[in-house]
Design a protein around this motif. Structure first.
Motif, PDB file in Angstrom:
ATOM      1  N   ASP A  98       5.589   0.733   4.860  1.00 28.74           N
ATOM      2  CA  ASP A  98       5.541   1.617   3.689  1.00 28.74           C
ATOM      3  C   ASP A  98       6.710   1.321   2.753  1.00 28.74           C
ATOM      4  O   ASP A  98       7.494   0.410   2.978  1.00 28.74           O
ATOM      5  CB  ASP A  98       5.476   3.084   4.124  1.00 28.74           C
ATOM      6  N   THR A 121      -9.480  -6.039  12.759  1.00 28.64           N
ATOM      7  CA  THR A 121      -9.727  -4.918  11.838  1.00 28.64           C
ATOM      8  C   THR A 121     -10.368  -5.433  10.550  1.00 28.64           C
ATOM      9  O   THR A 121     -11.281  -4.830  10.000  1.00 28.64           O
ATOM     10  CB  THR A 121      -8.418  -4.187  11.502  1.00 28.64           C
ATOM     11  N   HIS A 134       2.368   3.406   5.791  1.00 28.71           N
ATOM     12  CA  HIS A 134       2.467   2.662   7.037  1.00 28.71           C
ATOM     13  C   HIS A 134       1.082   2.521   7.669  1.00 28.71           C
ATOM     14  O   HIS A 134       0.348   3.512   7.779  1.00 28.71           O
ATOM     15  CB  HIS A 134       3.405   3.406   7.995  1.00 28.71           C
ATOM     16  N   ARG A 135       0.741   1.309   8.043  1.00 24.14           N
ATOM     17  CA  ARG A 135      -0.559   1.110   8.687  1.00 24.14           C
ATOM     18  C   ARG A 135      -0.478  -0.110   9.600  1.00 24.14           C
ATOM     19  O   ARG A 135       0.113  -1.124   9.235  1.00 24.14           O
ATOM     20  CB  ARG A 135      -1.642   0.897   7.622  1.00 24.14           C
ATOM     21  N   GLU A 167      -2.915  -2.722  11.614  1.00 25.29           N
ATOM     22  CA  GLU A 167      -4.292  -3.176  11.740  1.00 25.29           C
ATOM     23  C   GLU A 167      -4.364  -4.182  12.885  1.00 25.29           C
ATOM     24  O   GLU A 167      -3.922  -5.336  12.749  1.00 25.29           O
ATOM     25  CB  GLU A 167      -4.756  -3.823  10.439  1.00 25.29           C
ATOM     26  N   HIS A 219       0.805  -1.221   0.000  1.00 19.85           N
ATOM     27  CA  HIS A 219       0.000   0.000   0.000  1.00 19.85           C
ATOM     28  C   HIS A 219       0.842   1.278   0.000  1.00 19.85           C
ATOM     29  O   HIS A 219       0.290   2.372  -0.145  1.00 19.85           O
ATOM     30  CB  HIS A 219      -0.952  -0.011   1.209  1.00 19.85           C
TER      31      HIS A 219
END
Ligand SMILES: [Fe+2]
Length: 408
Positions: free
Chosen positions: A368, A357, A350-351, A353, A347
């Motif tokens: 990222d 989620t 930065h994420r 979950e 993606h």
């Protein structure tokens, strides 16, 4: 030296020894004399307790082999060292520019020196002749190469992950400039290049830097991203890898620490117009899903202290087709078996979950496309550190491991 000054040589020397008249009258063969050298520095693949595979490339066609010496302080030329050959030719030594040699019969937890060797091939004429150029071995004074086989048990691991570099070799070089000997292993979690239009791309865009900076000594695990499905030479990608399964999905372990590297496929349905009619990803990942069920039933997985999964795309039942496939084909198996953490990419942001989620009952960390993710893993937790390319840590987060044991 000017190209015109290279010697143009006539291989007609080889004619006249009992060959038919027609062969004797064939046009003389010409070839250019060139000196063989490595283009891509050697990088380690599929290191086990008793073996390792090393891959490198050369500027011209060559025969290759690897010589191995103990790490005992003797000069490499102290005695003749055992030689290991490229066996992909099933008994005939391949002549080419990509070299893949597996060294086996080693002792666990032991450091060895190794040297990649190559003999240039200037011309080959079927059964009549092969004309060899000079031989060359990697200069071990300038680039010493060592490998340590896996031990049966580990208390702690250090590994690093990058992903989605998309040909930004300069970022990779900044991230890994001091990485030699720093990690137990490194993971490239997909999309290190945007497409494999020409197979040389994978060398130019990241593998040569990897081999030069760390992967000659540190095992490199390559996870397939969706972009590695693209380009005319995409089918040659496995020439540059060696995995325990012989496929682009595989599992590996360091003692009680168990890892799964998934191939999460393309991001769009096979029939999408941009897939050009050449994708059969869905049957491939369905085959992979069946393999995953075998993996989680294995003794090594069931008795593991920690379980971490690498997947380029992250699970999302409501996302793009690729994300949905991960959610539908892999996550139910992983939820039921129990894993500690999934490390994803794709993606470019930065994420984190937390469990629940999506349909994943485990935390998913999406790295990222600039960040070097380092992990210290022991039997208690996985401590993640996120670095920018100046090596500054901008975030840390920890996850307990072995959480699945409560369910068992
Ligand atoms: Fe991607």
């Amino acid at each position: 030296m000017k190209k015109s000054s290279w010697i143009l040589f006539l291989a007609a020397l080889f004619s006249g020894f009992g060959l038919p008249a027609a062969a004797q009258e064939a046009a003389p063969r010409t070839f250019e004399v060139q000196h063989v050298r490595q283009v891509c520095y050697p990088y380690l693949q599929h290191v086990t307790e008793t073996s390792f595979t090393v891959i490198w490339t050369t500027n011209i066609d060559a025969l290759s082999w690897v010589e191995v010496a103990p790490d005992d302080g003797t000069h490499f030329y102290n005695c003749e060292r055992p030689k290991y050959y490229d066996l992909r030719g099933l008994g005939r030594r391949p002549i080419g520019r990509v070299h893949k040699v597996t060294v086996s019969g080693l002792e666990p937890g032991t450091t060895y020196r190794y040297r990649i060797m190559m003999q240039g091939v200037l011309d080959q004429d079927n059964r009549r002749s092969i004309v060899y150029g000079e031989g060359y071995g990697l200069d071990l004074r300038k680039h010493p190469t060592k490998v340590t086989t896996k031990r049966a048990a580990y208390d702690k691991l250090e590994f690093a992950v990058v992903n989605d570099m998309h040909e930004h070799d300069s970022v990779l070089r900044a991230d890994f400039k001091d990485a030699k000997g720093k990690y137990d292993f490194v993971v490239f979690n997909g999309d290190m290049t945007s497409a494999i239009d020409h197979e040389e791309d994978v060398v130019k865009h990241y593998l040569s830097s990897a081999g030069e900076l760390f992967a000659s000594d540190t095992p490199l695990y390559i996870v397939r991203g969706n972009h590695e499905y693209r380009g005319n030479d995409a089918l040659k990608w496995y020439d540059y890898m060696d995995t325990p399964t012989g496929k682009t999905y595989y599992a590996f372990r360091y003692g009680g620490f168990f890892f799964i590297a998934l191939d999460s496929g393309e991001d769009k349905p096979d029939s999408d117009i941009r897939n050009l009619g050449v994708m059969a990803v869905e049957p491939y990942v369905r085959e992979e899903a069946a393999w995953l069920k075998e993996v989680v039933a294995s003794e090594a997985f069931r008795t593991a202290d920690a379980r971490i999964v690498f997947s380029h795309m992250s699970p999302n039942p409501k996302g793009w087709h690729g994300d949905r496939m991960v959610a539908e084909l892999f996550v139910p198996t992983l939820n039921e078996a129990g894993i500690d953490l999934m490390l994803c990419a794709h993606h470019h942001v930065h994420r984190i979950e937390p469990a629940g989620t999506t349909n994943a009952a485990f935390p998913v960390v999406i790295n990222d496309n600039q960040t070097l993710l380092e992990c210290t893993l022991d039997r208690k937790e996985a401590r993640l550190r996120f670095h920018d390319d100046a090596q500054k840590v901008w975030k840390t987060v920890s996850y307990p491991v072995g959480t699945f044991k409560k369910k068992q």
